[in-house]
Design a protein around this motif. Sequence first.
Motif, PDB file in Angstrom:
ATOM      1  N   TYR A   1      36.856   4.128  18.833  1.00 25.64           N
ATOM      2  CA  TYR A   1      35.700   4.866  18.307  1.00 25.64           C
ATOM      3  C   TYR A   1      35.106   4.194  17.071  1.00 25.64           C
ATOM      4  N   SER A   2      35.966   3.590  16.240  1.00 22.57           N
ATOM      5  CA  SER A   2      35.476   3.005  14.983  1.00 22.57           C
ATOM      6  C   SER A   2      34.596   1.780  15.208  1.00 22.57           C
ATOM      7  N   SER A   3      34.727   1.145  16.376  1.00 19.89           N
ATOM      8  CA  SER A   3      33.920  -0.055  16.656  1.00 19.89           C
ATOM      9  C   SER A   3      32.623   0.271  17.388  1.00 19.89           C
ATOM     10  N   LEU A   4      32.468   1.516  17.821  1.00 20.66           N
ATOM     11  CA  LEU A   4      31.252   1.894  18.537  1.00 20.66           C
ATOM     12  C   LEU A   4      30.096   2.096  17.555  1.00 20.66           C
ATOM     13  N   LYS A   5      28.906   1.750  17.986  1.00 17.91           N
ATOM     14  CA  LYS A   5      27.721   1.861  17.140  1.00 17.91           C
ATOM     15  C   LYS A   5      26.649   2.707  17.814  1.00 17.91           C
ATOM     16  N   SER A   6      25.850   3.340  17.006  1.00 15.36           N
ATOM     17  CA  SER A   6      24.641   4.042  17.447  1.00 15.36           C
ATOM     18  C   SER A   6      24.912   5.012  18.605  1.00 15.36           C
ATOM     19  N   THR A   7      24.063   4.967  19.651  1.00  9.83           N
ATOM     20  CA  THR A   7      24.117   5.956  20.732  1.00  9.83           C
ATOM     21  C   THR A   7      25.476   6.044  21.420  1.00  9.83           C
ATOM     22  N   PRO A   8      26.139   4.937  21.800  1.00  4.63           N
ATOM     23  CA  PRO A   8      27.468   5.066  22.421  1.00  4.63           C
ATOM     24  C   PRO A   8      28.457   5.799  21.515  1.00  4.63           C
ATOM     25  N   ARG A   9      28.369   5.567  20.222  1.00  2.08           N
ATOM     26  CA  ARG A   9      29.259   6.247  19.283  1.00  2.08           C
ATOM     27  C   ARG A   9      28.986   7.755  19.282  1.00  2.08           C
TER      28      ARG A   9
END
Length: 339
Positions: free
Chosen positions: A83-91
Amino acid sequence: MLQKHGKLISGIFFVLGGLGLLFINIAPRLKAPADPEQLLNNAVVSSDLASLTRPQEMQFYGAFFRLAQKRNQQAAKWMLSHYSSLKSTPRYHALEFMGHYYDQQEFKDLFLNLWKASSSSDDEMEKIALLKSLGKIVSSWNEMQLDKIETSEKMSELLKVHFYASLFKSAFESKRKKRSIKELLSLSSGRYSELVLTYLGRFLPNHPDVLDKMQESIYVSKDASYLEMALIHLSKYRKEWMALQGERIIQSKNKNLVSSYVKTSFVSCSKTMKEEFEMVLSMYPELASSVLEVLFSLPRKKAYEFFMANEAAFKNIMNVEKAKNALSKGEVYSSCKNF
């Protein structure tokens, strides 16, 4: 004689015992016929798990949605690790769907940490995702978090909409649900009326106050996706009213509203549908392809007759001859008998 019978019986039991041991050894190797439905489900799960490794692609949203609804533990582990590496919409999607796992302590702790961090952040979308996550399951823990947020946070109007929606979905008691509806109804005249009415349409689809506000909204909204939803909803729950709105909608000069009305007209099935389509073709020639698409959902013979009577209006549509040929053949079942 008795001795002979005794030996015979002993021999029979010995043979049966041997056969039993043989069956026990062979049984694990005998496989039941594969269940096609289970095989398909396993294939979908495998595909969805693979999609999690490609969060930048469109399939990520649907994959995570399905896996989280099933509370798939492989997806849960992936979420905790990535989760910590996800950005923007996917997060935002991942944070929302983790709400399906709030009966697991790791995810409760993750929510508390992320919500605390969001208090010092300007990223309102992350707060929205976390609020929506609290509406995924009915839970006293979720209710407790929402109570804490309500008393300690100063929320924007948009956050309030998602807050009360999650309060409704997570509540055990009808008292809390009623309060949520009351607050959402008061927000339905505000800046985010379309979002509020979308929520209310799901929660209380036939509530007269919701339907009244939805009726008013279609003549104000410019949001095409909302308008299609609202028109279908009203066609189901206010069918007689909807059947009388065609001319007013077409004369409204709101192109998105007219386009949405055409696309959903086979649901309301107005008695004056032919005349309305002719008005649309005259006033909004750019919507001819939408009219043609709807013709395929109507009684085939009458649809073809309409097409031929207005053929000139469809002449600039790509592959119009193929469409014409298709309309001229066969018949389809249609619940719309007024056309």
